[in-house]
Motif scaffolding. Structure first.
Motif, PDB file in Angstrom:
ATOM      1  N   SER A   1       0.765  -1.239  -0.061  1.00  0.00           N
ATOM      2  CA  SER A   1      -0.110  -0.113  -0.012  1.00  0.00           C
ATOM      3  C   SER A   1       0.746   1.178  -0.024  1.00  0.00           C
ATOM      4  O   SER A   1       0.489   2.530  -0.042  1.00  0.00           O
ATOM      5  CB  SER A   1      -1.140   0.044   1.313  1.00  0.00           C
ATOM      6  OG  SER A   1      -0.430   0.166   2.474  1.00  0.00           O
ATOM      7  N   GLY A   2       2.334   1.068   0.146  1.00  0.00           N
ATOM      8  CA  GLY A   2       3.171   2.372   0.132  1.00  0.00           C
ATOM      9  C   GLY A   2       3.461   2.600   1.458  1.00  0.00           C
ATOM     10  O   GLY A   2       4.329   3.409   1.535  1.00  0.00           O
ATOM     11  N   ALA A   3       2.833   2.123   2.469  1.00  0.00           N
ATOM     12  CA  ALA A   3       3.070   2.609   4.149  1.00  0.00           C
ATOM     13  C   ALA A   3       4.595   2.004   4.353  1.00  0.00           C
ATOM     14  O   ALA A   3       4.885   0.704   3.952  1.00  0.00           O
ATOM     15  CB  ALA A   3       2.209   1.921   4.779  1.00  0.00           C
ATOM     16  N   LEU A   4       5.466   2.818   5.070  1.00  0.00           N
ATOM     17  CA  LEU A   4       6.473   2.158   5.345  1.00  0.00           C
ATOM     18  C   LEU A   4       6.628   1.242   6.565  1.00  0.00           C
ATOM     19  O   LEU A   4       6.170   1.463   7.497  1.00  0.00           O
ATOM     20  CB  LEU A   4       7.635   3.624   5.809  1.00  0.00           C
ATOM     21  CG  LEU A   4       9.072   3.199   6.003  1.00  0.00           C
ATOM     22  CD1 LEU A   4       9.790   2.955   4.595  1.00  0.00           C
ATOM     23  CD2 LEU A   4       9.793   4.533   6.590  1.00  0.00           C
ATOM     24  N   LYS A   5       7.277   0.118   6.214  1.00  0.00           N
ATOM     25  CA  LYS A   5       7.053  -0.889   7.262  1.00  0.00           C
ATOM     26  C   LYS A   5       8.543  -1.578   7.635  1.00  0.00           C
ATOM     27  O   LYS A   5       9.449  -1.444   6.936  1.00  0.00           O
ATOM     28  CB  LYS A   5       6.032  -2.159   6.745  1.00  0.00           C
ATOM     29  CG  LYS A   5       4.832  -1.596   6.324  1.00  0.00           C
ATOM     30  CD  LYS A   5       4.016  -1.498   7.535  1.00  0.00           C
ATOM     31  CE  LYS A   5       2.580  -0.954   7.426  1.00  0.00           C
ATOM     32  NZ  LYS A   5       1.531  -0.945   8.430  1.00  0.00           N
ATOM     33  N   THR A   6       8.737  -2.232   8.467  1.00  0.00           N
ATOM     34  CA  THR A   6       9.603  -3.110   8.801  1.00  0.00           C
ATOM     35  C   THR A   6       9.555  -4.475   8.328  1.00  0.00           C
ATOM     36  O   THR A   6       8.807  -5.370   8.492  1.00  0.00           O
ATOM     37  CB  THR A   6       9.896  -3.260  10.553  1.00  0.00           C
ATOM     38  OG1 THR A   6      10.081  -2.023  10.678  1.00  0.00           O
ATOM     39  CG2 THR A   6      11.284  -3.715  10.865  1.00  0.00           C
ATOM     40  N   TRP A   7      10.593  -5.098   7.471  1.00  0.00           N
ATOM     41  CA  TRP A   7      10.826  -6.377   6.924  1.00  0.00           C
ATOM     42  C   TRP A   7      11.733  -6.937   7.594  1.00  0.00           C
ATOM     43  O   TRP A   7      13.104  -6.276   7.884  1.00  0.00           O
ATOM     44  CB  TRP A   7      11.000  -6.047   5.574  1.00  0.00           C
ATOM     45  CG  TRP A   7      10.168  -5.509   4.499  1.00  0.00           C
ATOM     46  CD1 TRP A   7       9.475  -3.926   4.615  1.00  0.00           C
ATOM     47  CD2 TRP A   7       9.045  -6.083   3.706  1.00  0.00           C
ATOM     48  NE1 TRP A   7       8.609  -3.799   3.794  1.00  0.00           N
ATOM     49  CE2 TRP A   7       8.034  -5.098   3.027  1.00  0.00           C
ATOM     50  CE3 TRP A   7       9.120  -7.329   3.153  1.00  0.00           C
ATOM     51  CZ2 TRP A   7       7.342  -5.237   2.115  1.00  0.00           C
ATOM     52  CZ3 TRP A   7       8.164  -7.634   2.161  1.00  0.00           C
ATOM     53  CH2 TRP A   7       7.328  -6.515   1.606  1.00  0.00           C
ATOM     54  N   SER A   8      11.732  -8.229   7.829  1.00  0.00           N
ATOM     55  CA  SER A   8      13.029  -9.014   8.383  1.00  0.00           C
ATOM     56  C   SER A   8      13.264 -10.087   7.507  1.00  0.00           C
ATOM     57  O   SER A   8      12.320 -10.738   7.079  1.00  0.00           O
ATOM     58  CB  SER A   8      12.401  -9.782   9.666  1.00  0.00           C
ATOM     59  OG  SER A   8      12.003  -8.477  10.607  1.00  0.00           O
ATOM     60  N   PHE A   9      14.502 -10.568   7.320  1.00  0.00           N
ATOM     61  CA  PHE A   9      14.782 -11.551   6.551  1.00  0.00           C
ATOM     62  C   PHE A   9      15.955 -12.546   7.228  1.00  0.00           C
ATOM     63  O   PHE A   9      16.956 -11.811   7.770  1.00  0.00           O
ATOM     64  CB  PHE A   9      15.660 -10.964   5.203  1.00  0.00           C
ATOM     65  CG  PHE A   9      14.652 -10.026   4.403  1.00  0.00           C
ATOM     66  CD1 PHE A   9      13.589 -10.389   3.808  1.00  0.00           C
ATOM     67  CD2 PHE A   9      14.908  -8.412   4.593  1.00  0.00           C
ATOM     68  CE1 PHE A   9      12.776  -9.711   3.222  1.00  0.00           C
ATOM     69  CE2 PHE A   9      14.084  -7.737   3.955  1.00  0.00           C
ATOM     70  CZ  PHE A   9      13.041  -8.234   3.258  1.00  0.00           C
ATOM     71  N   GLU A  10      15.710 -13.706   7.078  1.00  0.00           N
ATOM     72  CA  GLU A  10      16.592 -14.606   7.997  1.00  0.00           C
ATOM     73  C   GLU A  10      17.662 -15.017   6.953  1.00  0.00           C
ATOM     74  O   GLU A  10      17.494 -15.206   5.846  1.00  0.00           O
ATOM     75  CB  GLU A  10      15.769 -16.023   8.267  1.00  0.00           C
ATOM     76  CG  GLU A  10      16.539 -17.005   8.855  1.00  0.00           C
ATOM     77  CD  GLU A  10      15.644 -18.244   9.188  1.00  0.00           C
ATOM     78  OE1 GLU A  10      16.254 -19.231   9.768  1.00  0.00           O
ATOM     79  OE2 GLU A  10      14.305 -18.286   8.981  1.00  0.00           O
ATOM     80  N   GLY A  11      18.717 -15.072   7.675  1.00  0.00           N
ATOM     81  CA  GLY A  11      20.189 -15.353   6.630  1.00  0.00           C
ATOM     82  C   GLY A  11      20.806 -16.409   7.658  1.00  0.00           C
ATOM     83  O   GLY A  11      20.190 -17.504   8.322  1.00  0.00           O
ATOM     84  N   ALA A  12      22.023 -16.671   7.119  1.00  0.00           N
ATOM     85  CA  ALA A  12      22.812 -17.816   7.631  1.00  0.00           C
ATOM     86  C   ALA A  12      23.410 -17.593   9.054  1.00  0.00           C
ATOM     87  O   ALA A  12      23.436 -16.648   9.631  1.00  0.00           O
ATOM     88  CB  ALA A  12      24.103 -18.177   6.580  1.00  0.00           C
TER      89      ALA A  12
END
Length: 163
Positions: free
Chosen positions: A63-74
């Motif tokens: 929707s264009g709203a600034l959000k926090t995204w989380s990405f799992e890594g090694a």
């Protein structure tokens, strides 16, 4: 004799439970492995931890709203083998993340690769994809240079085994 039998049985049960727990921990079941998504944003945090590192960015949602995204890594040892360390990502740095999204739609995913604002290609993934081959595919198709935020591409079907 009975004491030895009890100890051996207990050790076997403990080993079986441990293997099951380790296997469950490394499952990629929460991620949609049939697609990869491009997310562009700014680094909020880089958590270089065990058992998994986490890249947290701020980016717009659909929707264009600034959000926090989380990405799992090694894990640290695996990330280090791929040239990633605790200072690879700086707070505020612009990044392009290619990842497998969560099946349930949460703003998260499993890292495949990250392209930093200086153009460097990094591989903080946990074996969920062949990051070098995927990066080459995305470059060849113009999805890096011309890709749009939240653009999604299907993972190609595996080739049938040679006969």
């Amino acid at each position: 004799m009975r004491n030895s039998f009890t100890m051996v049985t207990s050790a076997l049960v403990l080993a079986a439970v441990s293997v099951g727990t380790a296997y469950a921990h490394h499952s990629f079941a929460p991620y949609d492995l049939s697609q990869r998504k491009l997310v562009e944003g700014h680094v909020k945090e880089w958590n270089y931890n065990n058992p998994h590192s986490w890249l947290i960015i701020e980016a717009p949602d659909a929707s264009g709203a600034l959000k926090t995204w989380s990405f799992e890594g090694a894990a640290i040892v695996h990330a280090a083998r791929q040239g990633v360390n605790g200072t690879t990502y700086r707070k505020g740095e612009q990044v392009k993340v290619v990842m497998h999204p969560m099946r349930d739609g949460r703003l998260a995913g499993a890292l495949c690769f990250v392209l930093k604002e200086d153009g460097s290609f990094t591989r903080p993934n946990d074996g969920i994809c062949d990051s070098e081959a995927v990066f080459a595919e995305w470059q060849q198709n113009g999805w890096i240079a011309n890709g749009k935020h939240l653009e999604t591409h299907a993972v190609p079907a595996a080739a049938p085994p040679a006969q």
